[in-house]
Design a protein around this motif. Structure first.
Motif, PDB file in Angstrom:
ATOM      1  N   GLU A  72       0.814  -1.229   0.000  1.00  0.00           N
ATOM      2  CA  GLU A  72       0.000   0.000   0.000  1.00  0.00           C
ATOM      3  C   GLU A  72       0.840   1.269   0.000  1.00  0.00           C
ATOM      4  OE1 GLU A  72      -0.240  -1.707   4.284  1.00  0.00           O
ATOM      5  OE2 GLU A  72      -0.306  -2.493   2.250  1.00  0.00           O
ATOM      6  N   ILE A  73       2.122   1.162   0.375  1.00  0.00           N
ATOM      7  CA  ILE A  73       2.968   2.360   0.285  1.00  0.00           C
ATOM      8  C   ILE A  73       4.108   2.141  -0.709  1.00  0.00           C
ATOM      9  CG2 ILE A  73       2.397   3.242   2.599  1.00  0.00           C
ATOM     10  CD1 ILE A  73       5.749   1.940   2.279  1.00  0.00           C
ATOM     11  N   SER A  74       3.954   1.154  -1.573  1.00  0.00           N
ATOM     12  CA  SER A  74       4.993   0.856  -2.572  1.00  0.00           C
ATOM     13  C   SER A  74       5.261   2.070  -3.456  1.00  0.00           C
ATOM     14  CB  SER A  74       4.546  -0.323  -3.431  1.00  0.00           C
ATOM     15  OG  SER A  74       5.512  -0.627  -4.393  1.00  0.00           O
ATOM     16  N   THR A  76       5.810   4.679  -6.543  1.00  0.00           N
ATOM     17  CA  THR A  76       5.286   5.091  -7.840  1.00  0.00           C
ATOM     18  C   THR A  76       6.484   5.601  -8.625  1.00  0.00           C
ATOM     19  OG1 THR A  76       3.217   5.764  -6.781  1.00  0.00           O
ATOM     20  CG2 THR A  76       3.630   6.603  -9.008  1.00  0.00           C
ATOM     21  N   ALA A  77       6.752   4.975  -9.774  1.00  0.00           N
ATOM     22  CA  ALA A  77       7.941   5.357 -10.551  1.00  0.00           C
ATOM     23  C   ALA A  77       7.831   6.812 -10.993  1.00  0.00           C
ATOM     24  CB  ALA A  77       8.082   4.436 -11.758  1.00  0.00           C
ATOM     25  N   LYS A  78       9.004   7.459 -11.122  1.00  0.00           N
ATOM     26  CA  LYS A  78       9.053   8.862 -11.541  1.00  0.00           C
ATOM     27  C   LYS A  78       8.302   9.032 -12.873  1.00  0.00           C
ATOM     28  CE  LYS A  78      12.471  12.463 -12.550  1.00  0.00           C
ATOM     29  NZ  LYS A  78      13.915  12.757 -12.664  1.00  0.00           N
ATOM     30  N   GLY A  79       7.380   9.997 -12.932  1.00  0.00           N
ATOM     31  CA  GLY A  79       6.635  10.242 -14.168  1.00  0.00           C
ATOM     32  C   GLY A  79       5.382   9.393 -14.299  1.00  0.00           C
ATOM     33  N   HIS A  80       5.106   8.537 -13.304  1.00  0.00           N
ATOM     34  CA  HIS A  80       3.908   7.681 -13.346  1.00  0.00           C
ATOM     35  C   HIS A  80       2.979   8.058 -12.188  1.00  0.00           C
ATOM     36  CE1 HIS A  80       5.531   4.792 -16.351  1.00  0.00           C
ATOM     37  NE2 HIS A  80       6.674   5.229 -15.873  1.00  0.00           N
ATOM     38  N   SER A  81       1.708   7.689 -12.326  1.00  0.00           N
ATOM     39  CA  SER A  81       0.739   8.055 -11.277  1.00  0.00           C
ATOM     40  C   SER A  81       0.178   6.828 -10.560  1.00  0.00           C
ATOM     41  CB  SER A  81      -0.422   8.855 -11.884  1.00  0.00           C
ATOM     42  OG  SER A  81      -1.037   8.089 -12.900  1.00  0.00           O
ATOM     43  N   VAL A  82       0.460   5.627 -11.063  1.00  0.00           N
ATOM     44  CA  VAL A  82      -0.096   4.403 -10.485  1.00  0.00           C
ATOM     45  C   VAL A  82       1.007   3.641  -9.763  1.00  0.00           C
ATOM     46  CG1 VAL A  82      -1.286   2.225 -11.026  1.00  0.00           C
ATOM     47  CG2 VAL A  82      -1.782   4.262 -12.377  1.00  0.00           C
ATOM     48  N   LYS A  83       0.717   3.172  -8.550  1.00  0.00           N
ATOM     49  CA  LYS A  83       1.728   2.438  -7.775  1.00  0.00           C
ATOM     50  C   LYS A  83       2.075   1.106  -8.444  1.00  0.00           C
ATOM     51  CE  LYS A  83       0.907   4.047  -3.046  1.00  0.00           C
ATOM     52  NZ  LYS A  83       2.120   4.854  -3.041  1.00  0.00           N
ATOM     53  N   ASP A  84       3.343   0.699  -8.279  1.00  0.00           N
ATOM     54  CA  ASP A  84       3.764  -0.622  -8.740  1.00  0.00           C
ATOM     55  C   ASP A  84       3.096  -1.708  -7.890  1.00  0.00           C
ATOM     56  OD1 ASP A  84       5.467   0.609 -10.541  1.00  0.00           O
ATOM     57  OD2 ASP A  84       7.265   0.322  -9.316  1.00  0.00           O
ATOM     58  N   ILE A  85       2.966  -2.906  -8.477  1.00  0.00           N
ATOM     59  CA  ILE A  85       2.357  -4.044  -7.769  1.00  0.00           C
ATOM     60  C   ILE A  85       3.484  -4.846  -7.117  1.00  0.00           C
ATOM     61  CG2 ILE A  85       0.853  -6.062  -8.010  1.00  0.00           C
ATOM     62  CD1 ILE A  85       0.018  -4.840 -10.794  1.00  0.00           C
ATOM     63  N   LYS A  86       3.875  -4.426  -5.908  1.00  0.00           N
ATOM     64  CA  LYS A  86       4.987  -5.103  -5.255  1.00  0.00           C
ATOM     65  C   LYS A  86       5.048  -4.703  -3.785  1.00  0.00           C
ATOM     66  CE  LYS A  86       8.290  -1.466  -6.511  1.00  0.00           C
ATOM     67  NZ  LYS A  86       9.244  -0.989  -7.515  1.00  0.00           N
ATOM     68  N   GLU A  87       5.732  -5.522  -3.003  1.00  0.00           N
ATOM     69  CA  GLU A  87       6.128  -5.182  -1.645  1.00  0.00           C
ATOM     70  C   GLU A  87       7.599  -5.551  -1.544  1.00  0.00           C
ATOM     71  OE1 GLU A  87       3.683  -7.548   0.991  1.00  0.00           O
ATOM     72  OE2 GLU A  87       4.413  -9.436   0.146  1.00  0.00           O
ATOM     73  N   TYR A  88       8.305  -4.992  -0.552  1.00  0.00           N
ATOM     74  CA  TYR A  88       9.734  -5.282  -0.509  1.00  0.00           C
ATOM     75  C   TYR A  88      10.309  -5.038   0.883  1.00  0.00           C
ATOM     76  CZ  TYR A  88       9.678  -0.263  -1.786  1.00  0.00           C
ATOM     77  OH  TYR A  88       9.404   1.082  -1.870  1.00  0.00           O
ATOM     78  N   TYR A  89      11.541  -5.530   1.040  1.00  0.00           N
ATOM     79  CA  TYR A  89      12.247  -5.406   2.315  1.00  0.00           C
ATOM     80  C   TYR A  89      13.631  -4.822   2.028  1.00  0.00           C
ATOM     81  CZ  TYR A  89      13.367  -6.642   7.149  1.00  0.00           C
ATOM     82  OH  TYR A  89      13.663  -6.595   8.492  1.00  0.00           O
ATOM     83  N   HIS A  90      14.006  -3.788   2.759  1.00  0.00           N
ATOM     84  CA  HIS A  90      15.318  -3.161   2.579  1.00  0.00           C
ATOM     85  C   HIS A  90      16.319  -3.751   3.571  1.00  0.00           C
ATOM     86  CE1 HIS A  90      14.212   0.817   0.326  1.00  0.00           C
ATOM     87  NE2 HIS A  90      14.007  -0.280  -0.388  1.00  0.00           N
ATOM     88  N   VAL A  91      17.349  -4.391   3.033  1.00  0.00           N
ATOM     89  CA  VAL A  91      18.392  -5.017   3.843  1.00  0.00           C
ATOM     90  C   VAL A  91      19.656  -4.160   3.802  1.00  0.00           C
ATOM     91  CG1 VAL A  91      19.920  -7.020   4.058  1.00  0.00           C
ATOM     92  CG2 VAL A  91      17.507  -7.356   3.455  1.00  0.00           C
TER      93      VAL A  91
END
Length: 279
Positions: A72-74, A76-91
């Motif tokens: 839900e907080i993934s 949004t690529a620069k220049g786009h308005s729709v969020k990507d369909i993904k979740e992730y973990y920063h290591v």
């Protein structure tokens, strides 16, 4: 045109690899030193983690950017308005990592960092003298002991059919960092945009490793090494029911490294994170 896979062990591998980076911003290596069994184990372990609610106990901290980023907080690529369909973990080695996942993921982090230093050496040695002269210090030195290099464990969930109109797994974007090191994911979908505007599939055979140029190396080389747009498209047919795990390591220079007359690594990163709305 297609992206060729280059044998890391071949006598001309460095030259062919750098040529591929110059032409497309991407290079694909086989027979590299990163252990396939380690990558496979990480895919399995982290898929299991993303399938549990335990992940929410590691919700990211805005000030440090380590931990779990839910869909839900993934981005949004620069220049786009729709969020990507993904979740992730920063290591990050200094960040929070579930104890059961720590050993393999940090082994991979260190191995991929070692390979990146070698590949940056290749990139520098096959650059013309006038491009080398632009580098404030050698490219491998820029990332030495960097606390900013980020390993992102990405989970693209199965397609539900209820996705927002126009949403794809990762909309076209360029990476911010020097180079990105990525083991071929367990499912296809990664594409790179070439000079004529068309999209090429990046070979996704398990065991390959994919490297691409980021904006910081484009900046530091005065545009000699191109940071090219890439995306992850949605699967078709039976593949819609499959998850996809991906392990990009984003190699970031130490903050004080001078990239160009305009930027240090830190000022460049901060500018881009502000543009993305992350800070």
């Amino acid at each position: 045109m297609k992206l060729e896979t280059i044998d890391y062990l071949a006598p001309n591998s460095a030259e062919e690899f750098v040529k591929s980076l110059r032409e497309t911003g991407f290079g694909v290596l086989s027979n590299h030193p990163i252990d396939k069994a380690l990558v496979k184990a990480i895919y399995i372990e982290w898929q299991a983690f993303f399938n549990t609610e335990e992940k929410r106990e590691y919700l990211f901290k805005p000030e440090t950017q380590d931990g779990f980023f839910p869909a839900e907080i993934s981005e949004t690529a620069k220049g786009h308005s729709v969020k990507d369909i993904k979740e992730y973990y920063h290591v990050y080695p200094w960040g929070r990592i579930p104890d059961s996942l720590r050993e393999n993921i940090l082994a991979y982090y260190n191995k991929a960092n070692e390979l990146a230093q070698e590949l940056l050496g290749w990139i520098e040695s096959y650059a013309p003298a006038e491009v080398k002269a632009k580098f404030s210090i050698s490219l491998p030195q820029m990332i030495e002991n960097s606390q900013k290099t980020l390993l992102r464990v990405l989970h693209y969930p199965p397609m539900s059919g209820n996705e927002e109109m126009g949403a794809i797994r990762a909309a076209s974007h360029e990476d911010i960092n020097l180079i990105t090191v990525l083991p071929a994911a367990n499912e296809p979908g990664l594409q790179v945009q070439v000079k004529d505007g068309s999209w090429l599939d990046v070979p996704s055979d398990f065991g390959n490793i994919i490297i691409n140029i980021g904006d910081m190396l484009q900046e530091a080389s005065g545009g000699y090494y191109p940071s090219t747009s890439h995306r992850v498209i949605n699967p078709e047919g039976a593949d819609k029911s499959k998850s996809r795990i991906s392990l990009p390591l984003f190699l970031h220079p130490n903050p004080e490294v001078v990239l160009s007359d305009k930027y240090t690594a830190d000022s460049y990163l901060m500018e881009r994170l502000r543009e993305l709305g992350v800070i």
